[in-house]
Design an enzyme around this catalytic site. Structure first.
Site, PDB file in Angstrom:
ATOM      1  CD  GLU A  53      -2.077 -48.642 -38.686  1.00  0.00           C
ATOM      2  OE1 GLU A  53      -2.827 -49.481 -37.915  1.00  0.00           O
ATOM      3  OE2 GLU A  53      -1.816 -48.572 -39.672  1.00  0.00           O
ATOM      4  CB  CYS A  66       8.032 -48.448 -41.530  1.00  0.00           C
ATOM      5  SG  CYS A  66       6.875 -47.458 -42.741  1.00  0.00           S
ATOM      6  CB  CYS A  73      -1.556 -38.616 -46.821  1.00  0.00           C
ATOM      7  SG  CYS A  73      -0.326 -38.218 -47.904  1.00  0.00           S
ATOM      8  CB  CYS A  77      -1.451 -42.279 -54.051  1.00  0.00           C
ATOM      9  SG  CYS A  77      -0.300 -40.868 -53.832  1.00  0.00           S
ATOM     10  CB  CYS A  80      -1.748 -45.126 -51.133  1.00  0.00           C
ATOM     11  SG  CYS A  80      -1.401 -44.933 -49.321  1.00  0.00           S
ATOM     12  CD  GLU A 135       5.366 -36.406 -49.606  1.00  0.00           C
ATOM     13  OE1 GLU A 135       5.020 -37.465 -50.321  1.00  0.00           O
ATOM     14  OE2 GLU A 135       6.618 -36.194 -49.485  1.00  0.00           O
ATOM     15  CB  SER A 166       9.358 -42.821 -49.063  1.00  0.00           C
ATOM     16  OG  SER A 166       8.493 -43.191 -50.295  1.00  0.00           O
ATOM     17  CB  CYS A 308       3.945 -50.766 -48.628  1.00  0.00           C
ATOM     18  SG  CYS A 308       5.767 -51.290 -48.465  1.00  0.00           S
TER      19      CYS A 308
HETATM   20  N1  SAH Z   1       4.021 -40.562 -48.496  1.00  0.00           N
HETATM   21  C1  SAH Z   1       5.113 -41.104 -48.833  1.00  0.00           C
HETATM   22  C2  SAH Z   1       5.671 -42.093 -48.191  1.00  0.00           C
HETATM   23  C3  SAH Z   1       4.496 -43.387 -47.726  1.00  0.00           C
HETATM   24  S1  SAH Z   1       4.021 -44.423 -48.637  1.00  0.00           S
HETATM   25  C4  SAH Z   1       5.186 -41.455 -50.329  1.00  0.00           C
HETATM   26  O1  SAH Z   1       4.057 -41.572 -51.020  1.00  0.00           O
HETATM   27  O2  SAH Z   1       6.295 -41.853 -51.044  1.00  0.00           O
HETATM   28  C5  SAH Z   1       5.279 -45.736 -48.739  1.00  0.00           C
HETATM   29  C6  SAH Z   1       5.520 -46.523 -49.953  1.00  0.00           C
HETATM   30  O3  SAH Z   1       4.411 -47.301 -50.064  1.00  0.00           O
HETATM   31  C7  SAH Z   1       5.067 -45.597 -51.182  1.00  0.00           C
HETATM   32  O4  SAH Z   1       6.035 -45.855 -52.223  1.00  0.00           O
HETATM   33  C8  SAH Z   1       3.703 -45.938 -51.530  1.00  0.00           C
HETATM   34  O5  SAH Z   1       3.457 -45.394 -52.723  1.00  0.00           O
HETATM   35  C9  SAH Z   1       3.790 -47.285 -51.420  1.00  0.00           C
HETATM   36  N2  SAH Z   1       2.382 -47.693 -51.252  1.00  0.00           N
HETATM   37  C10 SAH Z   1       1.069 -47.278 -50.816  1.00  0.00           C
HETATM   38  N3  SAH Z   1       0.093 -47.933 -50.941  1.00  0.00           N
HETATM   39  C11 SAH Z   1       0.598 -49.141 -51.389  1.00  0.00           C
HETATM   40  C12 SAH Z   1      -0.103 -50.375 -51.508  1.00  0.00           C
HETATM   41  N4  SAH Z   1      -1.461 -50.493 -51.363  1.00  0.00           N
HETATM   42  N5  SAH Z   1       0.515 -51.482 -52.055  1.00  0.00           N
HETATM   43  C13 SAH Z   1       1.918 -51.238 -52.100  1.00  0.00           C
HETATM   44  N6  SAH Z   1       2.720 -50.256 -51.749  1.00  0.00           N
HETATM   45  C14 SAH Z   1       1.924 -49.197 -51.532  1.00  0.00           C
HETATM   46 FE1  SF4 Z   2       0.177 -39.960 -49.214  1.00  0.00          FE
HETATM   47 FE2  SF4 Z   2       2.448 -41.533 -49.978  1.00  0.00          FE
HETATM   48 FE3  SF4 Z   2      -0.112 -42.601 -49.539  1.00  0.00          FE
HETATM   49 FE4  SF4 Z   2       0.268 -40.857 -51.592  1.00  0.00          FE
HETATM   50  S1  SF4 Z   2       1.367 -43.074 -51.338  1.00  0.00           S
HETATM   51  S2  SF4 Z   2      -1.644 -40.978 -50.314  1.00  0.00           S
HETATM   52  S3  SF4 Z   2       1.707 -39.385 -50.587  1.00  0.00           S
HETATM   53  S4  SF4 Z   2       1.110 -41.621 -48.044  1.00  0.00           S
END
Ligand code: SAH
Ligand code: SF4
Length: 335
Positions: A53, A66, A73, A77, A80, A135, A166, A308
């Protein structure tokens, strides 16, 4: 121009050689959704039938794309949505820059030869953030090669200061990112103790807060850039107390930084809730009073699951469940 045969300023034999050696191809847009707030989300198909996406976020003075670096991934996390989708594969450099190209196609933003870009006002697509699926520092070479094209005057010609990568905190790659890409850095910080960060961002068990901060301290010097963006997702009763805000300020002391507070975006089955608005304001206030910018990221495109952390290829899931059904029933469908 997307056909070597049309490049009549090149010798015929050379055109033939190019056509034999290279292909000119963009990832395909499978579907496009437009949010009430103007955010566009593209579901894009890449080779192998995989999908990622891409989100375009228009703002008054800029337009941010974006983009994704991986299908799924490897990290998990816990807040996420992408993290619940296992890694399928890394994107190639062509597939990464292809996302920028197809968005510019959709926005109709290709200038006439000789007119340059952005001269009659800001470009529609003026910024890139590597904040989609995946990532980026786990697909370093392809991300670097794609961003070189994005920055090249003969390519997309975006300043390295308009590109933000990021990372969740892949410590050994951070210095490399400074030296070989030189873009701005954002880090998914999200917690102020190792105990909490271990559960939210499990890569913290490999490289903890202290190691991460040491790498970040070096970044501005190595990349000759200004501030690092600390991303901090606001999770109700998990990481959002006044004590957290104060600890955060203390931890980042000495690092030129901006703290981007991200109200948690819900997704089906998510184990967290968004912090209440007054709590987020109070948290932002403590950081601001300590001398750091602490903008609260307005969720964009929530109605189309484009915010996000909400990205996940719906059809990837659908395909998987079809496969599961086939496995269960023993009925194999056509590919
Ligand atoms: N993998 C990388 C980049 C993609 S995520 C990273 O983790 O930095 C982009 C941003 O969105 C990151 O800061 C991530 O932690 C945040 N993010 C992920 N899931 C989210 C959610 N459900 N609500 C708000 N931010 C979120
Ligand atoms: Fe992967 Fe970034 Fe989501 Fe963590 S926040 S699972 S590193 S995409």
């Amino acid at each position: 121009m997307r056909d070597f045969a049309e490049m009549t300023n090149l010798a015929k034999d050379y055109r033939a050689l190019l056509a034999e050696t290279f292909i000119i191809e963009l990832p395909e847009i499978v579907s496009k959704q437009v949010s009430a707030d103007g955010t566009r989300k593209y579901l894009v198909r890449i080779a192998g039938g995989h999908e990622v996406e891409v989100v375009y976020i228009p703002e008054e003075d800029r337009g941010t794309l974006c983009i994704s670096s991986q299908v799924g991934c490897t990290l998990t996390c816990s807040f996420c949505h992408t993290g619940t989708q296992k890694l399928v594969r890394n994107l190639t450099a062509g597939e990464i820059i292809g996302q920028v190209m197809l968005a510019r196609d959709d926005l109709g933003e290709w200038p006439e030869p000789g007119t340059g870009t952005g001269e009659s006002g800001p470009r529609l697509l003026s910024n890139i953030v590597l904040m989609g699926m995946g990532e980026p520092l786990y697909n370093f070479d392809n991300v670097r090669d794609a961003m070189k094209i994005a920055m090249d005057g003969e390519g997309i010609a975006l300043s390295r200061r308009r590109i933000t990568l990021s990372t969740s905190g892949v410590v050994p790659e951070i210095a490399k990112c400074a030296e070989e890409i030189g873009c701005l850095l954002a880090v998914s910080f999200h917690a102020t103790t190792d105990e909490t960060r271990n559960t939210l961002v499990p890569i913290n068990k490999r490289w903890n807060i202290e190691e991460l901060l040491n790498a970040l301290r070096e970044y501005p010097r190595l990349s000759n850039s200004e501030r690092i963006t600390f991303e901090y997702v606001m999770l109700k009763d998990v990481n959002d107390t006044d004590a957290d805000a104060r600890r955060l300020v203390k931890l980042i002391q000495g690092i030129p930084a901006k703290i981007n507070l991200i109200p948690f975006n819900e997704w089906p089955g998510a184990p967290y809730q968004r912090s209440d608005w007054p709590r987020i304001k109070q948290f932002a206030d403590i950081i601001y009073k300590a001398g750091y910018a602490s903008p609260i990221r307005t969720p964009r495109g929530e109605d189309i699951m484009a915010a996000c952390g909400q990205l996940k290829s719906a059809t990837e899931r659908a395909r998987k469940s079809r496969k599961q059904i086939e496995a269960e029933t023993g009925l194999g469908g056509a590919a």
